[in-house]
Design a protein around this motif. Sequence first.
Motif, PDB file in Angstrom:
ATOM      1  N   THR A  35       0.802  -1.223   0.000  1.00  0.00           N
ATOM      2  CA  THR A  35       0.000   0.000   0.000  1.00  0.00           C
ATOM      3  C   THR A  35       0.836   1.275   0.000  1.00  0.00           C
ATOM      4  OG1 THR A  35      -0.129   0.027   2.417  1.00  0.00           O
ATOM      5  CG2 THR A  35      -1.855  -1.183   1.222  1.00  0.00           C
ATOM      6  N   ASP A  36       2.155   1.143   0.132  1.00  0.00           N
ATOM      7  CA  ASP A  36       3.008   2.329   0.169  1.00  0.00           C
ATOM      8  C   ASP A  36       4.145   2.186  -0.836  1.00  0.00           C
ATOM      9  OD1 ASP A  36       3.629   4.874   1.071  1.00  0.00           O
ATOM     10  OD2 ASP A  36       4.909   4.177   2.700  1.00  0.00           O
ATOM     11  N   CYS A  37       3.772   1.989  -2.093  1.00  0.00           N
ATOM     12  CA  CYS A  37       4.751   1.913  -3.175  1.00  0.00           C
ATOM     13  C   CYS A  37       4.876   3.289  -3.820  1.00  0.00           C
ATOM     14  CB  CYS A  37       4.335   0.885  -4.229  1.00  0.00           C
ATOM     15  SG  CYS A  37       5.503   0.747  -5.612  1.00  0.00           S
ATOM     16  N   GLU A 300       2.714  13.682  -3.701  1.00  0.00           N
ATOM     17  CA  GLU A 300       2.207  12.326  -3.451  1.00  0.00           C
ATOM     18  C   GLU A 300       1.296  11.829  -4.559  1.00  0.00           C
ATOM     19  OE1 GLU A 300       2.700  10.061  -0.230  1.00  0.00           O
ATOM     20  OE2 GLU A 300       4.396  11.107  -1.134  1.00  0.00           O
ATOM     21  N   ARG A 304       2.797   8.227  -5.656  1.00  0.00           N
ATOM     22  CA  ARG A 304       2.138   7.060  -5.044  1.00  0.00           C
ATOM     23  C   ARG A 304       1.457   6.225  -6.126  1.00  0.00           C
ATOM     24  NH1 ARG A 304      -0.039   7.006  -0.030  1.00  0.00           N
ATOM     25  NH2 ARG A 304      -0.736   4.909  -0.606  1.00  0.00           N
ATOM     26  N   ASP A 323       2.157  -2.611   4.566  1.00  0.00           N
ATOM     27  CA  ASP A 323       2.104  -1.152   4.632  1.00  0.00           C
ATOM     28  C   ASP A 323       3.468  -0.488   4.497  1.00  0.00           C
ATOM     29  OD1 ASP A 323      -0.666  -1.200   5.007  1.00  0.00           O
ATOM     30  OD2 ASP A 323      -0.450  -1.478   7.174  1.00  0.00           O
ATOM     31  N   GLN A 325       7.085   0.885   3.123  1.00  0.00           N
ATOM     32  CA  GLN A 325       7.467   1.523   1.857  1.00  0.00           C
ATOM     33  C   GLN A 325       8.286   0.597   0.963  1.00  0.00           C
ATOM     34  OE1 GLN A 325       8.706   5.835   1.224  1.00  0.00           O
ATOM     35  NE2 GLN A 325      10.726   4.888   1.507  1.00  0.00           N
ATOM     36  N   ARG A 382      12.173  10.280   0.214  1.00  0.00           N
ATOM     37  CA  ARG A 382      10.991   9.950   1.025  1.00  0.00           C
ATOM     38  C   ARG A 382      11.388   8.849   1.988  1.00  0.00           C
ATOM     39  NH1 ARG A 382       6.214   6.622   0.891  1.00  0.00           N
ATOM     40  NH2 ARG A 382       4.232   7.757   0.940  1.00  0.00           N
ATOM     41  N   GLY A 386       7.651   8.636   6.974  1.00  0.00           N
ATOM     42  CA  GLY A 386       6.758   9.708   6.540  1.00  0.00           C
ATOM     43  C   GLY A 386       7.407  11.038   6.267  1.00  0.00           C
ATOM     44  N   ARG A 403       2.571  11.667   6.777  1.00  0.00           N
ATOM     45  CA  ARG A 403       1.603  10.914   7.578  1.00  0.00           C
ATOM     46  C   ARG A 403       0.620  11.868   8.251  1.00  0.00           C
ATOM     47  NH1 ARG A 403       3.674   7.577   4.861  1.00  0.00           N
ATOM     48  NH2 ARG A 403       5.080   5.906   5.517  1.00  0.00           N
TER      49      ARG A 403
END
Length: 464
Positions: A35-37, A300, A304, A323, A325, A382, A386, A403
């Motif tokens: 979910t955090d690519c 983002e 993202r 979750d 990165q 990044r 966060g 975040r």
Amino acid sequence: MNVLLVTVDSLRADRVNDRVMPFARSFADGALEFTDCVANGPSTPASFPAIHASRHFASIEGLGIPEAGGDDRAESVVTLAEQFRKNGYATAGFTDNHFASGSYHYDRGFDLMHDASGSAEAGKLKQFVQSNLDKDGPLFRSIERVYNRVDAAMATASSGDASEYERAESLNRRFLDWVDTVPEEQPWFAWLHYMDVHHPYEAPEEYQRRFLDSPRSVADCRRLSRKGTHHPEEMTDAEWETIRRLYDAECAYTDDQFEALVGALEERGVREETAVCLTADHGELVGEHDHAGHPPEFWEGVVRVPFVLDGVGGDETGKQTVDGQIRLLDTAPTLAEAVGVDAPAAWQGESALELARGEVDAREYAFGDVGRQVDYGRCYARRADGWKLLRHADDGEFFFQIRETPEERPEDDRRELNPAEYEALSEALDEHREQMRRLRGGDVAVDEDDEMVEKHLRDLGYME
């Protein structure tokens, strides 16, 4: 085990939801979803060295990757397709983006590469104008001034296929025709790059009707897209809302085509023996930061991207949400490990499956760089916790805790409030840039000043 990599140009991670892309959402729910690519670049040229060769864009001089053969420099770049073919895989690629085509040597390792760029009648007409008319002459400048009218005429000339690019449905058919020829005992690797979500957002009418009261004409879609991309200061709130809805309509169309693709694998009885990866080369702005498209900036909305992998890992990693990165730089190592293929030392990324198994923490840093003219001064770092540092050359520097403030508004800048974190990311980004500078001395791709590059930029709407 077969491998199918589907990249969707300009697809934001937040559009993989039940409202816009319900099949992709259900596909992700039953698969391994990261979910955090984040992308290692804000554009196709900046992202595909990472996807195909696990190399940062700024580590290679020029656009694309070096031509195969030639000299030792080409050998220091190894593509995913080359690694699969070396291990006995049949390989094929299907794309309609100049910057992800054989023109920039992305055909390396593919037995078959279908480059649709410029093959459609509208593309041929446009390329004829750009290739045969004097760019400083009055006729060419007149055509540029009435670009939307010319685009509409081209759409009419294309025998009813009004799309700027070859549709996903057509790429699916080409892929399936090819896969039917692969011997049953031979594994295969295929890559499909869907262009439908890329501006100018001209989805078929049935998909526009899901999000708009009435569908817009091709000419209107292109006019609005160009206005949002090149003249965002002139956009009204109503026009921004229309752009968002047109974008969603293209996402919905792409979702149906991805569902059809997966269904076709099931019909052929090869779905269970195929690892399927769905991702994007970068995201898209649809009004955020007063922009449409994907400018050379690292907000983002641009970096993202979705990253879903199905058909690997069994009960251990096969169905879960991760979750932490990861980066597009990790694509090639991840897909190679998924089917037991070794990763070459030249790859700069790492397998995301290690993170899924809990063997490592999230990738601490993600980096991206563009802009040879400013010594790759458009860049970002990044951190997995966060913190995010953006350097946009003359457009400014920004430091956020995403975040807490994912909108990345100027008033959310934390440079003064958190100087220690700011210094840490500044140092990490400076070290990355120096490493990229050293690497650039060895690997040379297509010169950014090549006339072909300008033509391709115009074809894709990046230049007026």
